[in-house]
Design a protein around this motif. Structure first.
Motif, PDB file in Angstrom:
ATOM      1  N   GLN A  98       0.849  -1.195   0.000  1.00  0.00           N
ATOM      2  CA  GLN A  98       0.000   0.000   0.000  1.00  0.00           C
ATOM      3  C   GLN A  98       0.880   1.239   0.000  1.00  0.00           C
ATOM      4  O   GLN A  98       2.121   1.121  -0.040  1.00  0.00           O
ATOM      5  CB  GLN A  98      -1.044  -0.020   1.110  1.00  0.00           C
ATOM      6  CG  GLN A  98      -0.548  -0.087   2.534  1.00  0.00           C
ATOM      7  CD  GLN A  98      -1.732  -0.151   3.516  1.00  0.00           C
ATOM      8  OE1 GLN A  98      -2.169  -1.219   3.873  1.00  0.00           O
ATOM      9  NE2 GLN A  98      -2.225   1.001   3.956  1.00  0.00           N
ATOM     10  N   GLY A  99       0.244   2.408   0.029  1.00  0.00           N
ATOM     11  CA  GLY A  99       0.997   3.645  -0.160  1.00  0.00           C
ATOM     12  C   GLY A  99       2.089   3.879   0.866  1.00  0.00           C
ATOM     13  O   GLY A  99       3.205   4.303   0.539  1.00  0.00           O
ATOM     14  N   ARG A 100       1.775   3.596   2.129  1.00  0.00           N
ATOM     15  CA  ARG A 100       2.756   3.914   3.177  1.00  0.00           C
ATOM     16  C   ARG A 100       4.014   3.064   3.069  1.00  0.00           C
ATOM     17  O   ARG A 100       5.071   3.469   3.545  1.00  0.00           O
ATOM     18  CB  ARG A 100       2.095   3.808   4.555  1.00  0.00           C
ATOM     19  CG  ARG A 100       1.697   2.434   4.959  1.00  0.00           C
ATOM     20  CD  ARG A 100       0.677   2.459   6.067  1.00  0.00           C
ATOM     21  NE  ARG A 100      -0.594   3.009   5.612  1.00  0.00           N
ATOM     22  CZ  ARG A 100      -1.625   3.264   6.411  1.00  0.00           C
ATOM     23  NH1 ARG A 100      -1.532   3.049   7.705  1.00  0.00           N
ATOM     24  NH2 ARG A 100      -2.762   3.736   5.934  1.00  0.00           N
ATOM     25  N   GLU A 103       6.206   4.940   0.831  1.00  0.00           N
ATOM     26  CA  GLU A 103       6.798   6.076   1.569  1.00  0.00           C
ATOM     27  C   GLU A 103       7.924   5.586   2.486  1.00  0.00           C
ATOM     28  O   GLU A 103       8.979   6.219   2.584  1.00  0.00           O
ATOM     29  CB  GLU A 103       5.729   6.755   2.435  1.00  0.00           C
ATOM     30  CG  GLU A 103       4.612   7.400   1.629  1.00  0.00           C
ATOM     31  CD  GLU A 103       3.371   7.678   2.489  1.00  0.00           C
ATOM     32  OE1 GLU A 103       3.347   7.331   3.689  1.00  0.00           O
ATOM     33  OE2 GLU A 103       2.411   8.235   1.934  1.00  0.00           O
ATOM     34  N   PHE A 123       0.519  14.027   4.036  1.00  0.00           N
ATOM     35  CA  PHE A 123      -0.486  13.144   4.638  1.00  0.00           C
ATOM     36  C   PHE A 123       0.141  12.512   5.882  1.00  0.00           C
ATOM     37  O   PHE A 123       1.363  12.433   5.982  1.00  0.00           O
ATOM     38  CB  PHE A 123      -0.917  12.080   3.623  1.00  0.00           C
ATOM     39  CG  PHE A 123      -1.939  11.158   4.195  1.00  0.00           C
ATOM     40  CD1 PHE A 123      -3.214  11.618   4.511  1.00  0.00           C
ATOM     41  CD2 PHE A 123      -1.648   9.829   4.456  1.00  0.00           C
ATOM     42  CE1 PHE A 123      -4.157  10.778   5.072  1.00  0.00           C
ATOM     43  CE2 PHE A 123      -2.593   8.979   5.007  1.00  0.00           C
ATOM     44  CZ  PHE A 123      -3.843   9.444   5.320  1.00  0.00           C
ATOM     45  N   THR A 125       0.654   9.526   7.090  1.00  0.00           N
ATOM     46  CA  THR A 125       1.628   8.420   6.989  1.00  0.00           C
ATOM     47  C   THR A 125       2.940   8.905   6.362  1.00  0.00           C
ATOM     48  O   THR A 125       4.013   8.419   6.701  1.00  0.00           O
ATOM     49  CB  THR A 125       1.080   7.244   6.147  1.00  0.00           C
ATOM     50  OG1 THR A 125       0.758   7.717   4.842  1.00  0.00           O
ATOM     51  CG2 THR A 125      -0.135   6.615   6.781  1.00  0.00           C
ATOM     52  N   THR A 180       1.389  16.639  -2.787  1.00  0.00           N
ATOM     53  CA  THR A 180       0.332  15.644  -2.584  1.00  0.00           C
ATOM     54  C   THR A 180      -0.900  16.048  -3.389  1.00  0.00           C
ATOM     55  O   THR A 180      -1.452  17.131  -3.164  1.00  0.00           O
ATOM     56  CB  THR A 180      -0.011  15.548  -1.076  1.00  0.00           C
ATOM     57  OG1 THR A 180       1.192  15.262  -0.370  1.00  0.00           O
ATOM     58  CG2 THR A 180      -1.023  14.458  -0.800  1.00  0.00           C
ATOM     59  N   ASN A 184      -5.160  15.658   0.474  1.00  0.00           N
ATOM     60  CA  ASN A 184      -6.111  14.959   1.356  1.00  0.00           C
ATOM     61  C   ASN A 184      -6.298  15.705   2.672  1.00  0.00           C
ATOM     62  O   ASN A 184      -7.413  16.063   3.047  1.00  0.00           O
ATOM     63  CB  ASN A 184      -5.613  13.525   1.613  1.00  0.00           C
ATOM     64  CG  ASN A 184      -6.570  12.738   2.499  1.00  0.00           C
ATOM     65  OD1 ASN A 184      -7.638  13.214   2.866  1.00  0.00           O
ATOM     66  ND2 ASN A 184      -6.194  11.525   2.840  1.00  0.00           N
ATOM     67  N   ASP A 213       3.034  12.548  -4.454  1.00  0.00           N
ATOM     68  CA  ASP A 213       2.148  11.570  -3.806  1.00  0.00           C
ATOM     69  C   ASP A 213       0.862  11.615  -4.634  1.00  0.00           C
ATOM     70  O   ASP A 213       0.073  12.553  -4.525  1.00  0.00           O
ATOM     71  CB  ASP A 213       1.926  11.990  -2.348  1.00  0.00           C
ATOM     72  CG  ASP A 213       0.875  11.128  -1.642  1.00  0.00           C
ATOM     73  OD1 ASP A 213       0.106  10.444  -2.327  1.00  0.00           O
ATOM     74  OD2 ASP A 213       0.827  11.172  -0.398  1.00  0.00           O
ATOM     75  N   CYS A 215      -1.936   9.681  -4.943  1.00  0.00           N
ATOM     76  CA  CYS A 215      -3.089   8.831  -4.581  1.00  0.00           C
ATOM     77  C   CYS A 215      -4.366   9.173  -5.358  1.00  0.00           C
ATOM     78  O   CYS A 215      -5.096   8.299  -5.780  1.00  0.00           O
ATOM     79  CB  CYS A 215      -3.407   8.968  -3.103  1.00  0.00           C
ATOM     80  SG  CYS A 215      -2.126   8.335  -2.056  1.00  0.00           S
ATOM     81  N   ARG A 216      -4.623  10.473  -5.522  1.00  0.00           N
ATOM     82  CA  ARG A 216      -5.894  10.872  -6.154  1.00  0.00           C
ATOM     83  C   ARG A 216      -5.614  11.642  -7.450  1.00  0.00           C
ATOM     84  O   ARG A 216      -6.189  12.687  -7.715  1.00  0.00           O
ATOM     85  CB  ARG A 216      -6.725  11.680  -5.143  1.00  0.00           C
ATOM     86  CG  ARG A 216      -7.107  10.817  -3.930  1.00  0.00           C
ATOM     87  CD  ARG A 216      -7.837  11.552  -2.841  1.00  0.00           C
ATOM     88  NE  ARG A 216      -8.140  10.671  -1.720  1.00  0.00           N
ATOM     89  CZ  ARG A 216      -7.277  10.374  -0.730  1.00  0.00           C
ATOM     90  NH1 ARG A 216      -6.070  10.919  -0.713  1.00  0.00           N
ATOM     91  NH2 ARG A 216      -7.630   9.536   0.236  1.00  0.00           N
ATOM     92  N   SER A 253      -0.904   5.134  -3.349  1.00  0.00           N
ATOM     93  CA  SER A 253      -1.789   4.167  -2.713  1.00  0.00           C
ATOM     94  C   SER A 253      -2.838   3.803  -3.736  1.00  0.00           C
ATOM     95  O   SER A 253      -3.708   4.606  -4.067  1.00  0.00           O
ATOM     96  CB  SER A 253      -2.447   4.790  -1.482  1.00  0.00           C
ATOM     97  OG  SER A 253      -3.487   3.941  -1.043  1.00  0.00           O
ATOM     98  N   LYS A 256      -6.850   4.177  -3.596  1.00  0.00           N
ATOM     99  CA  LYS A 256      -7.661   5.343  -3.962  1.00  0.00           C
ATOM    100  C   LYS A 256      -7.932   5.279  -5.471  1.00  0.00           C
ATOM    101  O   LYS A 256      -8.767   4.517  -5.916  1.00  0.00           O
ATOM    102  CB  LYS A 256      -6.935   6.647  -3.583  1.00  0.00           C
ATOM    103  CG  LYS A 256      -6.998   6.968  -2.100  1.00  0.00           C
ATOM    104  CD  LYS A 256      -5.986   6.213  -1.308  1.00  0.00           C
ATOM    105  CE  LYS A 256      -5.870   6.643   0.115  1.00  0.00           C
ATOM    106  NZ  LYS A 256      -4.917   5.798   0.869  1.00  0.00           N
TER     107      LYS A 256
END
Ligand SMILES: Cc1ncc(COP(=O)(O)O)c(C=O)c1O
Length: 454
Positions: A98-100, A103, A123, A125, A180, A184, A213, A215-216, A253, A256
């Motif tokens: 997963q994303g973390r 990272e 974020f 994490t 990011t 978020n 980052d 994610c979205r 991640s 998402k």
């Protein structure tokens, strides 16, 4: 047509269970008024997070059956790698569970005592992994991003002036510049293409890698298409490629905007950095052709990436939040505006001015949403951020409640129900009371703290 419909039909359903208000009062008491302690079966509409909660498509389930579970050299990895590379263009694509995890790997290499990492807003994490390495995570969000009522189109932007001064003063201890998208922690607000490019230019001027980052990324690209001059006629994949063309890497991640329930990746252009990351990956996640994932997960991600950039999907996705925000706004319930990409944020401090921040107005709203309507949400305010490293407590910048929308899970009727529950609460919102914390762990208290109503 004016009506924006859910661009899918439902083939497989999952029943949700209604409880009575009396039952919910008991459940709240039992869980110490912490919504993380509730069983999901006791929740009617679960808006705790948009992470890992997406409904997968028939195409994704079919792709999962093609998953090749070979330890090395699996075609599922090739499908995954190709799908990620087609959209984002990076040389090295390293799967993680997963994303973390992406990272953690990145900052085990780039972090360390004395280093400082700027971002629009880290974020939690990302911040955690940077701080665990001994480095400092620094947020340089634009001023509009801190004002819930400001209607600026790109409230996730980095403050370019602040970044310039930060780099001038700290260049020697900056291992990379981050961004990011969407932001978020700042309400799911987007970052403009112009801002991404400006940040990349500064990072590169100082010879620093620029890491997104992402994610979205698809929601962010949709906002760019709708709001940024000259972008309206471009396709989402074109905008995405442009967003990432100036980056040297990304953390992701997949829970998402890859429309899956688990997964992530670290992507890099630098060969040396990627080799170090793969070494670390083998120790902590798995062989580089699967990371922490099964072959079937890699297939689901590859398929998800082709679906998340569809405009009908993104239009419906973002419109759901706008619709709820517009209706809450009309009811006089303070919300973060404009609507974010993945969530609706209620400004609890403004809604309940009679509850001081240190009595957690966000928690009061989150508890009321569950008690009145069985809706689970997440406080993003003084409960989450109030405890300081020296043990003191101070109000967070904002006391928000996040109604995070799982992807492709809920319909218009669910949105109407959410609004109705908020309306019901607003009739007696001045009677809501704050909370005290009666038990809390030394870190990340929002997950396990227990509360008592005041
Ligand atoms: C912006 C951002 N970065 C990183 C992460 C971490 O991803 P994961 O939950 O997959 O570890 C999240 C998760 O919510 C996120 O929103």
């Amino acid at each position: 047509m004016k009506t924006i419909i859910e661009p899918f039909r439902i083939k497989s359903v999952e029943p949700i269970r209604t409880t009575t208000r009396k039952e919910r009062r008991e459940l709240l008491k039992k869980s110490g008024y912490n919504l993380f302690a509730l069983k999901s079966q006791d929740v009617l509409i679960d808006l705790l997070t948009d992470s890992g909660t997406a409904a997968m498509s028939a195409g994704q389930w079919a792709a999962m059956m093609r998953g090749d579970e070979s330890y090395a050299g699996s075609p599922s990895f090739e499908h995954f790698e190709q799908a990620v590379r087609d959209l984002f263009g990076f040389r090295h694509i390293i799967p993680t569970h997963q994303g973390r995890a992406a990272e953690a790997i990145l900052f085990s290499i780039l972090g360390g005592k004395g280093k400082r990492v700027p971002n629009n807003t880290h974020f939690d994490t990302t911040r955690g992994n940077i701080e665990a390495s001994g480095a400092e995570a620094v947020d340089l969000l634009c001023a509009e991003g801190l004002n819930p009522a400001d209607l600026s189109p790109f409230k996730g932007n980095m403050d370019i002036g602040k970044l310039e001064s930060f780099m001038a003063a700290n260049a020697g201890c900056v291992p990379c510049v981050m961004m990011t998208i969407t932001n978020n922690a700042g309400g799911g607000q987007p970052v403009s293409l112009a801002n991404i490019k400006a940040v990349a230019e500064i990072a590169h001027r100082y010879n620093k890698p620029f890491i997104i980052d992402g994610c979205r990324f698809a929601e962010n690209a949709w906002f760019i298409k709708c709001r940024e001059d000259g972008q309206g006629g471009r396709s989402i994949p074109e905008i995405v490629r442009d967003m990432f063309a100036c980056a040297d890497g990304m953390t992701m991640s997949a829970k998402k905007d890859a429309l899956v329930n688990i997964g992530g990746w670290l992507a890099l252009n630098d060969d040396k950095l990627a080799a170090q990351a793969r070494m670390r990956l083998i120790m902590t996640e798995g062989f580089p052709s699967y990371g922490g994932l099964a072959g079937r997960d890699l297939e689901a991600i590859a398929q998800g990436l082709s679906e998340v950039v569809e405009e009908d999907y993104l239009r419906y996705r973002v419109r759901t939040n706008e619709y709820i925000v517009e209706r809450l706004d009309k009811l006089g319930i303070p919300v973060v505006k404009p609507a974010g990409g993945h969530a609706v944020f209620i400004d609890a401090r403004a809604w309940l001015p009679h509850i001081p921040p240190l009595q957690y107005p966000g928690q009061a709203v989150a508890v009321a949403l569950y008690e009145v309507g069985g809706i689970r949400t997440c406080e993003i305010g003084t409960v989450m951020f109030g405890r300081q490293p020296d043990g003191t407590e101070k109000p967070a910048q904002l006391d928000l409640v996040r109604l995070a929308m799982p992807r492709r899970v809920y319909t218009q009727a669910h949105a109407d129900y959410i609004v109705e529950v908020c309306e019901e609460i607003s009739k007696t919102s001045n009677e809501l009371r704050g909370f005290s914390i009666v038990e809390e762990p030394p870190a990340l208290r929002h997950f396990t703290a227990r509360f008592a109503p005041l």
